[in-house]
Design a protein around this motif. Structure first.
Motif, PDB file in Angstrom:
ATOM      1  N   GLY A   1     -11.633  -7.580  31.982  1.00  0.00           N
ATOM      2  CA  GLY A   1     -10.663  -8.460  31.338  1.00  0.00           C
ATOM      3  C   GLY A   1     -11.090  -9.908  31.304  1.00  0.00           C
ATOM      4  O   GLY A   1     -10.276 -10.785  31.042  1.00  0.00           O
ATOM      5  N   ARG A   2     -12.359 -10.174  31.510  1.00  0.00           N
ATOM      6  CA  ARG A   2     -12.809 -11.562  31.533  1.00  0.00           C
ATOM      7  C   ARG A   2     -12.768 -12.166  30.142  1.00  0.00           C
ATOM      8  O   ARG A   2     -12.204 -13.248  29.922  1.00  0.00           O
ATOM      9  CB  ARG A   2     -14.236 -11.644  32.088  1.00  0.00           C
ATOM     10  CG  ARG A   2     -14.331 -11.208  33.537  1.00  0.00           C
ATOM     11  CD  ARG A   2     -15.766 -11.009  33.940  1.00  0.00           C
ATOM     12  NE  ARG A   2     -16.404  -9.986  33.116  1.00  0.00           N
ATOM     13  CZ  ARG A   2     -17.679  -9.694  33.157  1.00  0.00           C
ATOM     14  NH1 ARG A   2     -18.474 -10.350  33.962  1.00  0.00           N
ATOM     15  NH2 ARG A   2     -18.169  -8.748  32.396  1.00  0.00           N
ATOM     16  N   THR A   3     -13.376 -11.449  29.188  1.00  0.00           N
ATOM     17  CA  THR A   3     -13.382 -11.962  27.828  1.00  0.00           C
ATOM     18  C   THR A   3     -11.971 -12.099  27.310  1.00  0.00           C
ATOM     19  O   THR A   3     -11.615 -13.067  26.628  1.00  0.00           O
ATOM     20  CB  THR A   3     -14.199 -11.024  26.937  1.00  0.00           C
ATOM     21  OG1 THR A   3     -15.538 -11.034  27.408  1.00  0.00           O
ATOM     22  CG2 THR A   3     -14.162 -11.467  25.488  1.00  0.00           C
ATOM     23  N   GLU A   4     -11.139 -11.137  27.667  1.00  0.00           N
ATOM     24  CA  GLU A   4      -9.756 -11.197  27.193  1.00  0.00           C
ATOM     25  C   GLU A   4      -9.016 -12.392  27.791  1.00  0.00           C
ATOM     26  O   GLU A   4      -8.202 -13.016  27.121  1.00  0.00           O
ATOM     27  CB  GLU A   4      -9.042  -9.879  27.493  1.00  0.00           C
ATOM     28  CG  GLU A   4      -9.314  -8.884  26.380  1.00  0.00           C
ATOM     29  CD  GLU A   4      -9.348  -7.442  26.834  1.00  0.00           C
ATOM     30  OE1 GLU A   4      -9.470  -7.209  28.050  1.00  0.00           O
ATOM     31  OE2 GLU A   4      -9.260  -6.567  25.974  1.00  0.00           O
TER      32      GLU A   4
ATOM     33  N   LEU B   1     -16.955 -20.919  28.870  1.00  0.00           N
ATOM     34  CA  LEU B   1     -18.242 -20.356  28.480  1.00  0.00           C
ATOM     35  C   LEU B   1     -18.250 -18.879  28.845  1.00  0.00           C
ATOM     36  O   LEU B   1     -18.139 -18.526  30.012  1.00  0.00           O
ATOM     37  CB  LEU B   1     -19.386 -21.061  29.199  1.00  0.00           C
ATOM     38  CG  LEU B   1     -19.436 -22.582  29.066  1.00  0.00           C
ATOM     39  CD1 LEU B   1     -20.588 -23.143  29.888  1.00  0.00           C
ATOM     40  CD2 LEU B   1     -19.591 -22.983  27.618  1.00  0.00           C
ATOM     41  N   ASP B   2     -18.347 -18.020  27.824  1.00  0.00           N
ATOM     42  CA  ASP B   2     -18.387 -16.583  28.073  1.00  0.00           C
ATOM     43  C   ASP B   2     -19.837 -16.135  27.981  1.00  0.00           C
ATOM     44  O   ASP B   2     -20.411 -16.114  26.895  1.00  0.00           O
ATOM     45  CB  ASP B   2     -17.506 -15.863  27.042  1.00  0.00           C
ATOM     46  CG  ASP B   2     -17.184 -14.440  27.467  1.00  0.00           C
ATOM     47  OD1 ASP B   2     -17.813 -13.954  28.420  1.00  0.00           O
ATOM     48  OD2 ASP B   2     -16.291 -13.825  26.845  1.00  0.00           O
ATOM     49  N   GLU B   3     -20.411 -15.804  29.113  1.00  0.00           N
ATOM     50  CA  GLU B   3     -21.832 -15.422  29.195  1.00  0.00           C
ATOM     51  C   GLU B   3     -22.714 -16.478  28.531  1.00  0.00           C
ATOM     52  O   GLU B   3     -23.408 -16.194  27.561  1.00  0.00           O
ATOM     53  CB  GLU B   3     -22.071 -14.067  28.510  1.00  0.00           C
ATOM     54  CG  GLU B   3     -21.163 -12.947  28.969  1.00  0.00           C
ATOM     55  CD  GLU B   3     -21.561 -12.365  30.308  1.00  0.00           C
ATOM     56  OE1 GLU B   3     -22.572 -12.853  30.873  1.00  0.00           O
ATOM     57  OE2 GLU B   3     -20.876 -11.476  30.818  1.00  0.00           O
TER      58      GLU B   3
ATOM     59  N   PRO C   1     -18.151 -18.151  22.579  1.00  0.00           N
ATOM     60  CA  PRO C   1     -17.778 -16.743  22.684  1.00  0.00           C
ATOM     61  C   PRO C   1     -18.927 -15.865  23.159  1.00  0.00           C
ATOM     62  O   PRO C   1     -20.096 -16.255  23.116  1.00  0.00           O
ATOM     63  CB  PRO C   1     -17.363 -16.389  21.268  1.00  0.00           C
ATOM     64  CG  PRO C   1     -18.130 -17.330  20.418  1.00  0.00           C
ATOM     65  CD  PRO C   1     -18.319 -18.589  21.206  1.00  0.00           C
ATOM     66  N   GLU C   2     -18.539 -14.685  23.597  1.00  0.00           N
ATOM     67  CA  GLU C   2     -19.515 -13.752  24.133  1.00  0.00           C
ATOM     68  C   GLU C   2     -20.383 -13.163  23.024  1.00  0.00           C
ATOM     69  O   GLU C   2     -21.594 -13.067  23.147  1.00  0.00           O
ATOM     70  CB  GLU C   2     -18.737 -12.638  24.835  1.00  0.00           C
ATOM     71  CG  GLU C   2     -19.584 -11.524  25.367  1.00  0.00           C
ATOM     72  CD  GLU C   2     -18.727 -10.456  26.031  1.00  0.00           C
ATOM     73  OE1 GLU C   2     -17.596 -10.226  25.578  1.00  0.00           O
ATOM     74  OE2 GLU C   2     -19.195  -9.870  27.003  1.00  0.00           O
ATOM     75  N   ASP C   3     -19.721 -12.791  21.906  1.00  0.00           N
ATOM     76  CA  ASP C   3     -20.446 -12.126  20.828  1.00  0.00           C
ATOM     77  C   ASP C   3     -20.907 -13.180  19.840  1.00  0.00           C
ATOM     78  O   ASP C   3     -20.209 -13.529  18.907  1.00  0.00           O
ATOM     79  CB  ASP C   3     -19.517 -11.112  20.156  1.00  0.00           C
ATOM     80  CG  ASP C   3     -20.263 -10.242  19.165  1.00  0.00           C
ATOM     81  OD1 ASP C   3     -21.390 -10.627  18.780  1.00  0.00           O
ATOM     82  OD2 ASP C   3     -19.736  -9.204  18.786  1.00  0.00           O
TER      83      ASP C   3
HETATM   84 MG   LIG Z   1     -16.936 -10.270  28.362  1.00  0.00          MG
END
Ligand SMILES: [Mg+2]
Ligand SMILES: Nc1ncnc2c1ncn2[C@@H]1O[C@H](COP(=O)(O)OP(=O)(O)OP(=O)(O)O)[C@@H](O)[C@H]1O
Ligand SMILES: Nc1ncnc2c1ncn2[C@@H]1O[C@H](COP(=O)(O)OP(=O)(O)OP(=O)(O)O)[C@@H](O)[C@H]1O
Ligand SMILES: [Mg+2]
Lengths: 504, 297, 327, 338
Positions: free
Chosen positions: A296-299, A424-426, A339-341
């Protein structure tokens, strides 16, 4: 003339793009039963070499031999037929197809000439079980997180590689458990006599699995060594062409002075996404977020930034209540999110590096107050220098940059807005050691200037390195927090693993 | 007993067509007929669908204005099986006459011929280069009106069609094509007359002629077909010379024979051809204009 | 989980049944085998062409040449049979071959020259219609006993409705289309290319072959629709089926297929075609709409269907899974 | 200066196509390039090309913005008809020219807003969203005119179709002014970049804080405005509103113009001026067909041939002639983006 156990041998490969020499006389070989790490800075030419080897690009010159025979790889399909399985850098799968179809497209099992879906799904399940993934293989790939998608891509390539397996940064955004599983599989394949090419920016991983190392720099071959003969320091200086001063070990930041300037989310949550949580981030603070894949990190990040709307909860900024109903609201308050993606949510592929960097700032200013081209150029130049973005010029479409450099461009986009709170996501996904150190240093400096930071990372060492507090997520619940001296790799691992959830 | 009649109209592609529709509705109202109207938007398949729909509803009779002559056999066969009389409007169809009760139509070839004969007489043996604005390529009025006109001028070698291009039956295309003709023929000096397959195109072309600095009706004669109100206005202004009337009242005669048939089973003749009357400025164009204006052109 | 992909389809189906129920309440006559039979027969050519269009759209492309190819084949067949005395079966083969080659050629141009399908097939649309004009602008009736025989082949349903040969053929084409889409490798390639052409290429999907195949299939089915049209009207006419491409696109999209490619169902298209037929039938039954109100009502109904469909999809997605839609 | 040079270089394939078509027009009709000044107004086939091409050019300007945002607007033809119908009926009923013009433009704007809302808020696919208005809009136009060609004689309104200014026909002046104004607005503000950004990657643009919904509504609104303008011109030109035929199939011409101008149907980079050039190319072809004297049965074949020619020239100039010799080169170029 070639050694007997040479699987793949490429000599004097050259490739240029519009005057840019991406590959300049590279020799590269893969032996039977070895894991060969291919290393180099962002934009060194690693991915390009892979693409040449697998027929995506045609080399300008050079020769490729497979099992001692000269081959001209026509296209990726041909490469597959030759027994080369590849995971390209960005996840190149088909999000609209089922997981099983992604794994078997082009070689689906058939009965009476028709695709036998049941058998295919059974095989797919078995295949993914090797990586501890138990998912509905009939579901669309896009319904799974980037990490799962990456594992599917790996599983597919491994399953297809007859003699050579190529993995271009497969471990970015995988957590340590998945990485271990992957290494297990790689070792097994090596023992079966496959040759494996492995690209990564995590040097620890290089030493954990590889047998040989080839280093590229600026499209040129620096050298090939036995892993056991090469120390980490030497490796880094081979990659960077200089030694990395103190950047490899960075001291943990001290908790900043308690400040009035802070952002609090309280009782924030969204049904079926993340359970309600409280979170306060003061100026100068770095909050690390750790958790397993799908925890649930990205969320959480999406919720904080107003992409998904919370069902409940309130936000206050510097004590004043505010409302965030869209990313624009968040940005107006001085938030930012990498974002991550990055392919789907980050880069605007066809626009130039300059425009990509200026975008968020321009959006915040509104369309009427256009930043002049000169202003944009200055901004872009500044960040290209500050983040060491490797590009021939700032008018190049960003999609033509190497993966790590794209990541830096997005970071630059947000830094340009001078945010007060950055998520910062990844962030270091695919960023090389040199830049990694620079970015961490930059983050530190910004925090000193009063930036609040929330960093989501699968690399626990990284979290330990710069977090003042660490939030641990488990099964979509904010399950705990570590602060000060509690922050250590072991403690975080333990917190993540406590009462191992049923989600996976 | 009240009659229920289904009417499958082609569409509303032109003022004349709109007038035909409104006259049909008017006539039906006058006679207390319940008219089921279906607009096919220029598509034969929609007309076939409509006819099948009428059959399924069990109407007492069907009027069709066929968009094209071919392709009606099987659906009309079904109507026959269901014992519903069919009357064709505007034009006939290929195929057995058993399939329909009668047809109320104009003679499209004759229309072209009347226009051509007018020109032959008007030119009176002088050299005359004609430019032709055709209707929509492939449509039957375009084919037939061209044919009739060519037949009429065939015996007069002094009259020649020097250019012929489609104006799609519309005012805008009529104007555009005429502009091209004028440019290509020495600014219009080589052109003595314009023959347009309908009045709308003629009205557009008249504007093009005026804008090129020539006088329509005098420098270039204008003859066309349909007799819609606007052409009478042009005639009154001396800008058009002749038009051949295509009456929008096809339904009147159709309803007449239908009522007679329903009353005592009288079979009408297989063809009821409407008049193709020639109008020239001598026919009090403004009066005709006023008469026609209310008809829904 | 898997059903999330079927959601738009179910939504469309539910809407169709509701709409049909409403129609029947208003016009009880609409609940007859005649109307049902007519729905199949009258929309046969549209449905067959729409199957091809479904594949094209799923692959992320579009084919504007459909209507023209129907017109062209119908003229070609009529001319071959009536003027040259060719047996209809042979004429069908010739026409289908030409249509298929035509489609394949467009596919090749699209792939190898890397130009948008929209433009290539627009040129194809002009070309096919133009060739029909050049053959003849007259409408040519076909009076061959083979046609009469084929017309006699129908199944009379209780209540007077007819299940005709062409109606049945459409159903068969749809079934075949479903099998090809979901149970062959070709089908999975189509979805793959529509999902992401670059990824598909990197995954070893034979993109060139598949693209050409898709447009060839669409060409073939357009040709077949032309054959059906010529059976339907027993004639060939160069102006027939003008604008049918838009009807097929609408049918495909109402059926839940995304024009962006990668997502869609052949079965959905079937419902889409029938819904369009239903709109037409309703308007005919109503019989009071003027020419312009016909257009307005068609537009409004189209909107109602699409809006309802979206509503159903969004609602059930919200209820069903934890997936959060990206903004 | 260097901007002009690079602009010309980018436009080279289109300019080459235009030159070829004009050359053929000249072959078909040697007086094609003749221009003469009469009553302070230019006359000649070249002026005709511009004049007749103006409505499509205006449509193409609006369509460019829509296509750049990864959409498409099929309703422009119908909106033209509606705007023309409103202008004509109101004129006939005696409203003053400014009221007529404003109402008519307002109709176009309302249609654009509707399309924009369907696309941005209801998230319907652009083709379908605008298909609704394409079908219904023509019906509404006919409802307004009651199926009749409404003829008017108001000189003020007619001036927009057939008047002249600075020696050029009004439609040309209007189209040119609109094009320049749009270029100015789009490039002097950040709109251009933002539109390109949502066209390339709407999700990422939203993350970057662009209000993509509002922007999309604005874009369709502008397109509706352009369509209304074109509709007024078309009606003024023939002094009447022909609800059934005005703008019929012009949406295809407009899209074609945009694509010939080099804007990708997949959204992203766009150029207004190039789309206008595309419209001029199409009209040169149409005019050429008209004056060539070929029988009309060949019109469509000629049209198809010209489109294919343009495609070939564009493809060839994109990656050199080697593309034609070595198939697959385009595919390789695309793969590079992976
Ligand atoms: Mg993530
Ligand atoms: N299609 C292309 N057109 C132009 N330049 C390109 C293209 N592909 C790659 N490049 C350039 O080639 C260089 C090498 O890129 P490559 O992707 O191979 O780097 P990399 O070593 O994989 O870096 P990273 O670690 O960031 O993934 C970069 O400067 C990049 O901008
Ligand atoms: N191993 C797995 N097996 C099944 N489903 C998973 C797995 N990992 C993640 N998911 C699903 O992926 C979706 C995305 O999760 P989310 O992105 O919030 O997680 P995360 O903590 O950010 O992890 P990540 O590191 O992948 O970004 C969730 O619906 C989750 O259930
Ligand atoms: Mg790389």
């Amino acid at each position: 003339m070639s050694e007997p156990d040479l699987l793949l041998n490429a000599t004097d490969i050259r490739k240029s793009f519009l005057g840019l020499k991406a590959l300049d006389g590279i020799d590269f070989s893969v032996r039977k039963g070895e894991i060969h790490a291919l290393l180099g800075e962002n934009g060194a030419g690693k991915s390009t070499l892979i693409k040449v080897l697998t027929g995506v690009h045609k080399a300008d010159s050079g020769a490729i031999e497979l099992n001692g025979q000269a081959v001209a790889v026509r296209d990726p399909m041909h490469a597959q037929q030759l027994g080369i399985g590849t995971v390209y850098q960005e996840v190149n799968l088909l999000p609209n197809l089922a997981v099983a179809e992604n794994l078997y497209i082009g070689r689906q099992p058939r009965r009476f000439g028709l695709v036998d879906t049941r058998t295919m799904q059974k095989q797919a399940k078995a295949l993914l079980a090797q990586y501890d993934i138990e998912i509905d293989v009939g579901a669309q790939l896009s319904s799974f997180s980037i990490a799962v998608q990456q594992l599917v891509a790996i599983a597919r390539a491994v399953d297809m590689s007859g003699s050579v397996l190529i993995l271009d940064e497969p471990t970015a955004s995988l957590d340590s458990h998945e990485v271990e599983l992957l290494f297990g599989v790689m070792r097994k394949l090596r023992d079966r006599g496959l040759g494996i090419v492995f690209i990564t920016h995590f040097l620890d991983q290089v030493y954990a699995v590889s047998d040989r190392i080839t280093v590229l720099r600026n499209g040129k071959l620096v050298g090939t060594r036995q892993t056991s003969d090469l120390t980490k320091v030497d490796l880094v200086s081979m990659m960077l062409g200089r030694t990395l001063a103190a950047a490899t070990e960075h001291g943990r930041r001290a908790a900043p002075q308690p400040s009035e300037r802070k952002i609090s989310f309280s009782d924030f949550g969204r049904a079926r996404s993340v359970a309600p949580f409280d979170l306060t981030i003061s100026a100068g603070e770095v909050v690390g977020v750790a958790g397993l894949l799908g925890s649930g990190r990205t969320e959480t990040a999406r919720l904080l930034f107003g992409i998904d709307l919370p069902d409940r909860g309130t936000i206050t900024v510097d004590g004043k209540p505010v409302r965030i109903a869209s990313p624009r609201d968040a940005i107006r308050l001085g938030f930012g999110l990498c974002p991550e993606d990055r392919k789907a949510d980050g880069i605007i592929g066809d626009l130039s590096v300059r425009e990509n960097i200026a975008l968020a700032l321009q959006a915040r200013r509104g369309w009427l107050r256009r930043m002049s081209t000169r202003e944009q150029t200055e901004l872009a130049d500044r960040f290209v220098k500050a983040l060491d973005i490797r590009t021939t010029d700032i008018e190049k479409p960003v999609k033509l940059l190497s993966g790590g450099n794209q990541q830096k461009v997005i970071l630059a986009r947000w830094l340009a807005t001078q945010p007060r709170f950055l998520i910062l996501d990844e962030p270091t996904r695919g960023i090389d050691v040199g830049a990694h150190a620079e970015i961490i240093e930059l983050i530190n400096r910004l925090c000193d200037e009063g930036l609040g930071l929330l960093v989501i990372s699968s690399e626990i060492e990284e979290i330990v390195a710069y977090s003042t507090r660490v939030r641990v997520l488990r099964d979509r619940v904010h399950a705990g927090e570590l602060a000060g001296a509690e922050i250590s790799t072991d403690n975080i691992m333990r917190a993540i693993a406590a009462e191992h959830g049923a989600a996976r | 007993a009240d009659l229920t009649v289904g009417f499958s109209q082609i569409g509303s592609e032109s003022g004349w067509r709109a007038a035909e529709t409104s006259v049909t509705k008017l006539e039906a109202e006058k006679r207390g007929i319940d008219l089921k109207f279906a607009d096919a938007q220029q598509k034969q398949e929609n007309q076939i669908k409509a006819i099948r729909g009428f059959i399924a509803q069990g109407v007492d009779a069907i009027l069709v204005a066929p968009v094209v002559a071919t392709g009606w056999e099987s659906v009309l066969e079904e109507a026959k099986d269901a014992e519903i009389p069919v009357i064709l409007l505007d034009r006939g169809i290929d195929g057995s006459p058993d399939l329909y009760m009668t047809m109320v139509a104009s003679d499209q070839v004759l229309e072209g011929k009347v226009a051509g004969e007018w020109l032959v007489k008007d030119a009176a043996g002088k050299e005359c280069n004609v430019v032709e604005l055709q209707g929509t390529t492939g449509s039957s009025p375009a084919i037939n009106r061209k044919k009739g006109f060519e037949e009429a001028i065939a015996g007069t070698p002094t009259i020649k069609i020097i250019r012929s291009q489609t104006g799609d039956f519309t005012r805008a295309k009529g104007k555009e094509v005429m502009e091209g003709f004028l440019k290509a023929e020495g600014g219009g000096k080589n052109i003595c007359a314009l023959y347009a397959h309908n009045d709308d195109m003629a009205v557009g072309a008249i504007q093009a002629i005026k804008e090129a600095g020539l006088k329509p009706g005098a420098d270039i004669k204008v003859v066309s077909i349909d007799a819609v109100p606007d052409i009478f206005k042009a005639m009154a202004d001396g800008e058009a010379n002749a038009t051949v009337e295509l009456t929008p009242n096809m339904a009147g005669p159709a309803f007449d024979v239908l009522e007679k048939f329903m009353a005592d089973g009288t079979m009408p003749p297989k063809q009821i051809i409407t008049e193709s009357k020639l109008y020239t400025p001598a026919d009090e164009p403004m009066k005709v204009y006023e008469e026609k204006k209310g008809l829904g052109y | 989980m898997t059903s999330s992909r079927l959601l738009p389809f179910y939504a469309t189906l539910v809407i169709f049944l509701l709409a049909y129920a409403v129609c029947v309440i208003q016009f009880p006559n609409m609940l007859s085998t005649r109307v049902l039979g007519n729905l199949l027969t009258d929309n046969a050519f549209l449905g067959i062409a729409a199957v091809g269009m479904t594949f094209v759209i799923i692959s992320g492309g579009i084919d504007l040449s459909v209507g023209s190819v129907i017109g062209f084949t119908s003229v070609l067949i009529a001319v071959l049979v009536t003027w040259y005395g060719v047996h209809p079966l042979a004429a069908f083969c010739i026409a289908l071959t030409i249509a298929t080659v035509f489609g394949a050629a467009m596919g090749a141009v699209i792939h190898y020259l890397d130009v948008p399908a929209f433009i290539v097939t627009l040129a194809g649309m002009f070309l096919a219609r133009g060739m029909a004009f050049v053959i003849t602008t007259d409408s040519i009736p076909i009076a061959h006993e083979f046609y009469t025989t084929l017309h006699g082949l129908y199944f009379r349903m209780p209540g007077g409705g007819r299940l005709t040969l062409i109606g049945g053929l459409m159903v068969i084409v749809f079934l075949a289309g479903i099998v090809v889409a979901h149970y062959t490798r070709f089908g999975s390639y189509v979805y793959a290319i529509g999902g992401n052409r670059t990824s598909a290429e990197l995954m070893g999907v034979p993109v060139a072959r598949t693209t050409i195949g898709i447009y060839a299939l669409s060409g073939f089915l357009s040709g077949l629709a032309g054959v059906v049209f010529s059976l339907y009207t027993s004639a060939g006419y160069s102006l027939s089926a003008v604008g049918v491409e838009l009807d097929t696109i609408a049918a495909v999209v109402i059926g839940g297929t995304l024009l962006t490619g990668g997502v869609g169902l052949v079965a959905g298209t079937f419902v889409g075609v029938i819904i369009q037929g239903l709109i037409q039938t309703y308007i005919v039954f109503d019989g009071t709409l003027s020419s312009w109100w016909t257009k307005i009502v068609v537009g409004l109904l189209l909107f109602a269907f699409i809006a309802l469909q979206r509503l159903l999809v969004v609602l059930s997605a919200r209820k069903g899974s934890s997936q959060v839609a990206t903004p | 200066m260097s901007g002009l040079v690079s602009g010309l270089r980018k436009a080279a394939p289109q300019l080459a196509c235009l030159a070829v078509i004009l050359f053929f027009n000249w072959l078909a009709f040697p007086g094609f390039f003749d221009l003469r000044l009469q009553d302070g107004r230019l006359f000649g086939s070249l002026v005709d090309v511009l004049n007749r091409g103006a409505p499509v050019a205006i449509l193409a300007i609006g369509m460019t913005a829509v296509i750049a945002s990864k959409g498409v607007d099929l309703s422009v033809g119908a909106v033209m008809a509606m705007a023309g119908a409103v202008a004509a009926t109101m004129t006939v009923e005696g409203y003053s020219l400014p009221v007529v013009l404003l109402s008519s433009l307002a109709v176009g704007i309302a249609c654009g807003v509707l399309n924009g809302l369907l696309v941005a808020v209801l998230e319907l696919q652009p083709i379908v969203a605008t298909l609704i208005l394409m079908v219904a809009g023509r019906g509404i136009a006919q409802l307004i005119t009651e199926g009749v060609i409404v003829t008017f004689v108001e000189p003020g309104l007619i001036f927009f179709g057939t008047g002249s200014f600075l020696g050029l026909p009004m439609p040309v002046i209007i189209a040119a002014a609109l094009a320049l104004l749009t270029v100015l607005v789009v490039r002097r503000t950040a709109l251009g970049m933002l539109i390109e950004s949502i066209g390339v990657n709407r999700s990422a643009s939203t993350y970057a804080g662009i209000n993509s919904r509002l922007l999309i509504v604005m874009i369709y609104t502008f397109c509706g405005f352009c369509a209304a303008l074109a509709g007024i011109i078309a009606a003024a030109d023939i002094r009447g509103a022909d609800a059934n035929n005005a703008g019929l199939w012009l949406e295809l011409d407009a899209i074609l113009a945009v694509v010939i101008g080099g804007t990708s149907l997949l959204g992203g980079r766009f150029s207004i001026l190039m789309s206008v050039l595309g419209a001029i190319i199409i009209q040169s072809m149409n005019t050429g067909i008209l004056i060539s004297g070929f029988p009309p049965e060949y019109n469509l074949i000629v049209k198809a041939a010209v489109i294919i020619l343009i495609l070939l020239v564009q493809a060839a100039s994109l990656s050199g002639f080697k593309l034609l010799l070595r198939p697959g080169a385009a595919a390789t170029a695309r793969k590079a983006e992976a």
